[in-house]
Motif scaffolding. Structure first.
Motif, mmCIF file in Angstrom:
data_model
loop_
_atom_site.group_PDB
_atom_site.id
_atom_site.type_symbol
_atom_site.label_atom_id
_atom_site.label_comp_id
_atom_site.label_asym_id
_atom_site.label_seq_id
_atom_site.Cartn_x
_atom_site.Cartn_y
_atom_site.Cartn_z
ATOM 1 N N ALA A 218 6.083 16.684 15.143
ATOM 2 C CA ALA A 218 7.416 17.117 15.559
ATOM 3 C C ALA A 218 8.411 15.960 15.549
ATOM 4 N N LYS A 219 7.908 14.739 15.701
ATOM 5 C CA LYS A 219 8.776 13.567 15.721
ATOM 6 C C LYS A 219 8.893 12.891 14.367
ATOM 7 N N ALA A 220 7.768 12.811 13.659
ATOM 8 C CA ALA A 220 7.735 12.001 12.442
ATOM 9 C C ALA A 220 7.350 12.775 11.191
ATOM 10 N N GLY A 221 7.188 14.091 11.288
ATOM 11 C CA GLY A 221 6.796 14.875 10.128
ATOM 12 C C GLY A 221 5.290 15.097 10.113
ATOM 13 N N PRO A 222 4.839 16.086 9.334
ATOM 14 C CA PRO A 222 3.416 16.435 9.305
ATOM 15 C C PRO A 222 2.533 15.262 8.879
ATOM 16 N N ILE A 223 1.379 15.188 9.500
ATOM 17 C CA ILE A 223 0.380 14.204 9.100
ATOM 18 C C ILE A 223 -0.228 14.656 7.775
ATOM 19 N N SER A 224 -0.323 13.750 6.827
ATOM 20 C CA SER A 224 -0.866 14.092 5.517
ATOM 21 C C SER A 224 -1.882 13.046 5.098
ATOM 22 N N GLU A 225 -3.110 13.476 4.888
ATOM 23 C CA GLU A 225 -4.161 12.617 4.377
ATOM 24 C C GLU A 225 -4.834 13.323 3.205
ATOM 25 N N PRO A 226 -5.188 12.601 2.143
ATOM 26 C CA PRO A 226 -5.821 13.255 0.997
ATOM 27 C C PRO A 226 -7.242 13.706 1.316
ATOM 28 N N VAL A 227 -7.630 14.823 0.732
ATOM 29 C CA VAL A 227 -9.029 15.247 0.767
ATOM 30 C C VAL A 227 -9.745 14.483 -0.340
ATOM 31 N N GLU A 228 -10.799 13.782 0.005
ATOM 32 C CA GLU A 228 -11.482 12.917 -0.950
ATOM 33 C C GLU A 228 -12.878 13.452 -1.244
ATOM 34 N N GLY A 229 -13.466 12.952 -2.328
ATOM 35 C CA GLY A 229 -14.792 13.391 -2.736
ATOM 36 C C GLY A 229 -14.752 13.927 -4.152
ATOM 37 N N GLY A 230 -15.491 14.988 -4.404
ATOM 38 C CA GLY A 230 -15.521 15.513 -5.764
ATOM 39 C C GLY A 230 -16.099 16.908 -5.849
ATOM 40 N N VAL A 231 -15.729 17.601 -6.941
ATOM 41 C CA VAL A 231 -16.283 18.891 -7.320
ATOM 42 C C VAL A 231 -16.761 18.738 -8.751
ATOM 43 N N TRP A 232 -17.941 19.210 -9.040
ATOM 44 C CA TRP A 232 -18.468 19.041 -10.396
ATOM 45 C C TRP A 232 -19.421 20.185 -10.749
ATOM 46 N N ILE A 233 -19.689 20.327 -12.051
ATOM 47 C CA ILE A 233 -20.624 21.345 -12.527
ATOM 48 C C ILE A 233 -21.999 20.701 -12.615
ATOM 49 N N LEU A 249 -18.602 17.986 -2.688
ATOM 50 C CA LEU A 249 -18.776 17.086 -1.550
ATOM 51 C C LEU A 249 -17.401 16.526 -1.215
ATOM 52 N N LEU A 250 -16.868 16.922 -0.060
ATOM 53 C CA LEU A 250 -15.501 16.560 0.293
ATOM 54 C C LEU A 250 -15.440 16.001 1.702
ATOM 55 N N THR A 251 -14.510 15.098 1.928
ATOM 56 C CA THR A 251 -14.325 14.526 3.255
ATOM 57 C C THR A 251 -12.843 14.354 3.557
ATOM 58 N N HIS A 252 -12.512 14.367 4.846
ATOM 59 C CA HIS A 252 -11.125 14.279 5.285
ATOM 60 C C HIS A 252 -11.120 13.562 6.631
ATOM 61 N N ALA A 253 -10.184 12.677 6.863
ATOM 62 C CA ALA A 253 -10.173 11.922 8.115
ATOM 63 C C ALA A 253 -8.787 11.390 8.414
ATOM 64 N N HIS A 254 -8.523 11.222 9.709
ATOM 65 C CA HIS A 254 -7.288 10.576 10.142
ATOM 66 C C HIS A 254 -7.481 10.080 11.570
ATOM 67 N N VAL A 255 -6.964 8.897 11.844
ATOM 68 C CA VAL A 255 -6.981 8.327 13.190
ATOM 69 C C VAL A 255 -5.547 8.013 13.582
ATOM 70 N N GLY A 256 -5.117 8.486 14.731
ATOM 71 C CA GLY A 256 -3.754 8.226 15.167
ATOM 72 C C GLY A 256 -3.530 8.726 16.579
#
Length: 324
Positions: A218-233, A249-256
């Motif tokens: 609300a003060k600084a705008g939405p928190i945005s972190e990339p989803v990392e990892g991979g998708v493969w056949i 296999l995907l991961t997502h994280a944020h500390v704040g």
């Protein structure tokens, strides 16, 4: 929190948001000695998908109307573990819900405007804190519509289930309402694929993060972190009309910090990881097998506060060969 739960139950269920809402109120001023919580946490929060190594001929996944009826069987579990110091707040219980299920999937309508429903019966054991496990039968009904492109129309999603377990059925709902496939272009075995072209990321990853840090947003705008990892056949099988196995296999994280800064600010450490394994028919794009684990860890800490909540949900299912 009640308003968020009500909105989700009317349209769609994103159970983790409800869990986060229960815990998020602590930033209002709980006071407890800080110490490092050590939850039951056997989860690896980093992922290491293989490098892209395309091989063999390119192929394309087709699309056809869903069968009128498909019967499924599988296993399901939901685990919630907590640790640390809650102080004057209500303690979030450690609990599990696990067992087997059968489901009947029904589809109707033309390819560009298809309606679907899934009626499932779960034979579960439920454990809360250290109380002896109790047998429990649970019925759930999921309904939804698909648009012309084959994706589910979010506003059409409805999950009917007992209120006290509805929020635990996120990855059950995920099977039918969230995209987990390959791009419509030609692809090859061993190829790493763009994540956002293969999976829907909002409900599993982005919305929980937005909700956790809504005061900061609300003060600084939405928190945005990339989803990392991979998708493969992973592989291709020519038997039974041909199928392809897709892995994710995907991961997502944020500390704040959420809420006001200062000596009493609450620091949030959020982590999520998804492990998906799906088999899809090449000619018609039909689902053959599906397995998915989705885990999240939220730790709250401040000068006088420190606790963590770890949630892991897992589903493994296949078409029932005795019934289809």
């Amino acid at each position: 929190m009640e308003e968020a739960q009500l909105g989700m139950s009317i349209r769609r269920v994103a159970p983790v948001v409800v869990l986060l809402a229960v815990a998020a109120v602590i930033y209002l001023g709980v006071r407890l000695p800080t110490r490092d919580p050590k939850p039951y946490d056997p989860i690896e929060w980093t992922v290491n998908p293989p490098a892209s190594a395309p091989q063999g001929d390119a192929f394309r996944i087709g699309r056809a109307p869903s069968p009128a009826v498909v019967r499924w069987r599988g296993t399901y579990s939901y685990e919630q573990s907590t640790s640390g110091r809650f102080g004057t707040e209500n303690t979030i219980p450690t609990r599990t819900l696990a067992g087997s299920f059968t489901a009947i999937e029904s589809s109707s309508g033309p390819l560009d405007s298809e309606s679907g429903s899934v009626d499932a019966t779960f034979d579960m054991e439920e454990t809360i804190q250290s109380v002896k496990p109790a047998k429990r039968a649970v019925h759930a009904r999921l309904s939804f519509d698909r648009g012309a492109d084959g994706t589910v129309v979010h506003r059409s999603i409805r999950l009917d289930a007992p209120p006290d377990v509805k929020v635990d059925l996120e990855v059950f709902q995920y099977v039918w309402t969230q995209r987990f496939s390959v791009p419509k272009r030609p692809v090859r075995v061993g190829e790493r694929l763009p994540i956002d072209e293969c999976l829907d990321l909002d409900d599993a990853f982005r919305r929980p993060l937005w909700f956790l840090f809504k005061e900061r947003a609300a003060k600084a705008g939405p928190i945005s972190e990339p989803v990392e990892g991979g998708v493969w056949i992973e592989s291709k099988d020519e038997a039974l009309g041909g199928s392809v196995r897709v892995r994710a296999l995907l991961t997502h994280a944020h500390v704040g910090v959420n809420g006001p800064d200062g000596p009493n600010a609450v620091r949030i450490d959020y982590r999520a990881v998804l492990d998906g394994d799906r088999t899809i028919g090449i000619a018609d794009g039909s689902l053959r097998r599906h397995a998915l684990t989705l885990a999240r860890r939220i730790r709250y800490s401040s000068r006088d506060l420190d606790y963590a909540v770890v949630v892991r949900a897992k589903i493994s299912m296949e078409r029932d060969p005795t019934a289809n």
